[in-house]
Design a protein around this motif. Structure first.
Motif, PDB file in Angstrom:
ATOM      1  N   PHE A 176       5.858   3.498   3.008  1.00 12.53           N
ATOM      2  CA  PHE A 176       5.429   2.374   2.183  1.00 12.53           C
ATOM      3  C   PHE A 176       6.636   1.595   1.650  1.00 12.53           C
ATOM      4  O   PHE A 176       6.598   0.363   1.554  1.00 12.53           O
ATOM      5  N   THR A 177       7.716   2.296   1.302  1.00  6.65           N
ATOM      6  CA  THR A 177       8.926   1.629   0.829  1.00  6.65           C
ATOM      7  C   THR A 177       9.519   0.748   1.926  1.00  6.65           C
ATOM      8  O   THR A 177       9.906  -0.407   1.680  1.00  6.65           O
ATOM      9  N   ALA A 198      -2.092   8.186  -3.591  1.00  8.15           N
ATOM     10  CA  ALA A 198      -1.996   6.913  -2.867  1.00  8.15           C
ATOM     11  C   ALA A 198      -2.408   5.725  -3.724  1.00  8.15           C
ATOM     12  O   ALA A 198      -2.052   4.588  -3.432  1.00  8.15           O
ATOM     13  N   LEU A 209       0.381   6.903  10.526  1.00  3.14           N
ATOM     14  CA  LEU A 209       1.505   6.583   9.651  1.00  3.14           C
ATOM     15  C   LEU A 209       2.855   6.647  10.354  1.00  3.14           C
ATOM     16  O   LEU A 209       3.891   6.552   9.712  1.00  3.14           O
ATOM     17  N   LEU A 239       0.448   3.617  -4.931  1.00  2.00           N
ATOM     18  CA  LEU A 239       1.233   2.818  -3.990  1.00  2.00           C
ATOM     19  C   LEU A 239       0.817   1.354  -4.065  1.00  2.00           C
ATOM     20  O   LEU A 239      -0.343   1.026  -4.307  1.00  2.00           O
ATOM     21  N   ASP A 240       1.778   0.485  -3.877  1.00  2.00           N
ATOM     22  CA  ASP A 240       1.501  -0.946  -3.992  1.00  2.00           C
ATOM     23  C   ASP A 240       0.486  -1.398  -2.945  1.00  2.00           C
ATOM     24  O   ASP A 240       0.506  -0.965  -1.801  1.00  2.00           O
ATOM     25  N   VAL A 298       1.368   0.977   7.549  1.00  2.00           N
ATOM     26  CA  VAL A 298       0.645   0.825   6.279  1.00  2.00           C
ATOM     27  C   VAL A 298      -0.687   0.117   6.511  1.00  2.00           C
ATOM     28  O   VAL A 298      -1.720   0.481   5.925  1.00  2.00           O
ATOM     29  N   ALA A 327       7.932  -0.573   4.358  1.00  2.00           N
ATOM     30  CA  ALA A 327       7.038  -1.712   4.572  1.00  2.00           C
ATOM     31  C   ALA A 327       7.308  -2.812   3.554  1.00  2.00           C
ATOM     32  O   ALA A 327       7.338  -4.004   3.899  1.00  2.00           O
ATOM     33  N   ARG A 328       7.524  -2.427   2.284  1.00  2.00           N
ATOM     34  CA  ARG A 328       7.828  -3.419   1.246  1.00  2.00           C
ATOM     35  C   ARG A 328       9.156  -4.121   1.532  1.00  2.00           C
ATOM     36  O   ARG A 328       9.346  -5.283   1.159  1.00  2.00           O
ATOM     37  N   ARG A 336       5.275  -1.700   8.233  1.00  2.00           N
ATOM     38  CA  ARG A 336       4.162  -2.545   7.797  1.00  2.00           C
ATOM     39  C   ARG A 336       2.936  -2.312   8.672  1.00  2.00           C
ATOM     40  O   ARG A 336       1.804  -2.274   8.171  1.00  2.00           O
TER      41      ARG A 336
END
Length: 388
Positions: free
Chosen positions: A284-285, A327, A265, A330-331, A298, A287-288, A295
């Motif tokens: 994760f934020t 998890a 990570l 998470l999107d 993730v 990456a979005r 990215r």
């Protein structure tokens, strides 16, 4: 209790009592059965049912129903009606986690009456964490007006490999947890049986009871997090393994000496520190938002999770995989999992998100307590046919 034989009258009494009690417990609250109803439902003779009812009323498990709890009143003397006393005892389900402890209180049907949760430091000692459990339970019982002596069973769910006696053989998620005699410690606080189970196993039981897996008996529940765990049901029964370590998929990366979660990570080339949920959510934020390194991190996380789950799916061939844990919120977790399981597995299972969310572990612990009480009350019914 001494050994019972097929001709032992005490065994026959237990069988008949279990049959009548089961009929009362499954009756709709608005339709309390009469003696005549119970004779039809159980196949027992009327004198036998009358004798059983008398004994169950003396034990406090059954009482005569009020007029409001029976059918519409007719002319003449109404027939006596009876009901199972769901308030004759209570059950607790307790979750012990890294950041919080939680408790659910239920009646003898498993209907939840109240809940409580308290935050706890990730670095709290075992004694401090158990004290928070006691505080949460005391608050819940006080608010619900239930005495501790009314508890008939307590289910407890915790991270780690849990042995049959409630000892945590290995627990890396919580400080001072490895080797902790968790069941023994908690039995000092409760005057009833305490059943301890791994958290992912408990969550699998919960989803099968009232979550995403109510229509499936072959299920893998994935507690997705930094070090994922899994619980499995085979034919509707929890599969714990020989020593309680079934489903510890978070250790699979050790077999190939692959990167640690801190490295997987990382967005800087250095291990992610501290490795906690807030840090991972930040990755994760990013990456979005399009950050290339985030990215990539993730994608590594997803690939690790998919490979871990695929190994278990290939071994067990479940009908359904349910994803829970922090998890799961998470999107982008479910779709890659579906796609990769279709790629790796000979017969890809259905994949669904947990319906119980953060309540899954405590709900599973509650179900364990309910199972224990039901076994005490009704076990003989499933092994011997009721006789007149």
């Amino acid at each position: 209790m001494g050994r019972l034989t097929g001709g032992d009258p005490s065994l026959l009494r237990r069988i008949n009592s279990a049959v009548v009690l089961h009929a009362l417990r499954t009756a709709a609250p608005s339709a309390a059965p009469t003696l005549t109803d119970l004779v039809k439902l159980t196949g027992l003779s009327r004198p036998t049912v009358e004798g059983v009812i008398e004994g169950l009323m003396e034990s406090g498990l059954v009482m005569e129903a009020s007029a409001e709890e029976g059918a519409a009143r007719r002319q003449g003397r109404p027939a006596r009606r009876f009901r199972f006393r769901v308030e004759a005892g209570h059950l607790l389900g307790i979750e012990i986690g890294p950041h919080r402890v939680a408790a659910l209180l239920a009646d003898l049907r498993g209907r939840v009456m109240g809940s409580a949760s308290l935050e706890v430091s990730e670095t709290a000692s075992a004694d401090e964490r158990l004290e928070r459990v006691r505080e949460a339970v005391a608050d819940l019982l006080r608010r619900s007006g239930v005495a501790c002596g009314s508890l008939r069973a307590v289910g407890v769910a915790s991270p780690g490999i849990v042995e049959a006696d409630g000892t945590v053989r290995l627990g890396t998620a919580l400080p001072e947890w490895t080797g902790l005699r968790l069941g023994e410690r908690l039995r000092r606080s409760f005057r009833c049986p305490v059943l301890v189970e791994n958290d992912a196993n408990a969550a699998a039981v919960a989803e099968h009871w009232k979550g995403a897996a109510t229509d499936s008996d072959d299920v893998v529940f994935v507690l997705a997090g930094l070090s994922p765990g899994a619980g499995s049901l085979i034919g509707g029964r929890l599969h714990r393994g020989f020593g309680g370590a079934a489903g510890e998929i978070g250790a699979l990366h050790l077999l190939g000496r692959e990167a640690t979660p801190e490295e997987v990570l990382s967005t800087t080339g250095e291990p992610l520190h501290p490795l906690d949920e807030a840090q991972v959510a930040r990755v994760f934020t990013l990456a979005r938002e399009g950050d290339a390194r985030a990215r990539a991190a993730v994608e590594r996380f997803m690939r690790r999770l998919v490979h871990d789950v695929a190994a278990l799916v290939l071994a067990l061939d479940p009908e359904l995989v349910v994803v829970g844990g922090w998890a799961a919120g998470l999107d982008g977790v479910l779709e890659p999992l579906r796609a990769e399981l279709a790629r790796y597995c000979l017969r890809p299972p259905r994949v669904a998100q947990s319906l119980l969310g953060e309540a899954a572990v405590a709900t599973g612990a509650l179900r364990l307590a309910l199972d224990h009480v039901e076994e005490q009350l009704f076990a003989v019914e499933s092994t011997v046919t009721a006789r007149r």
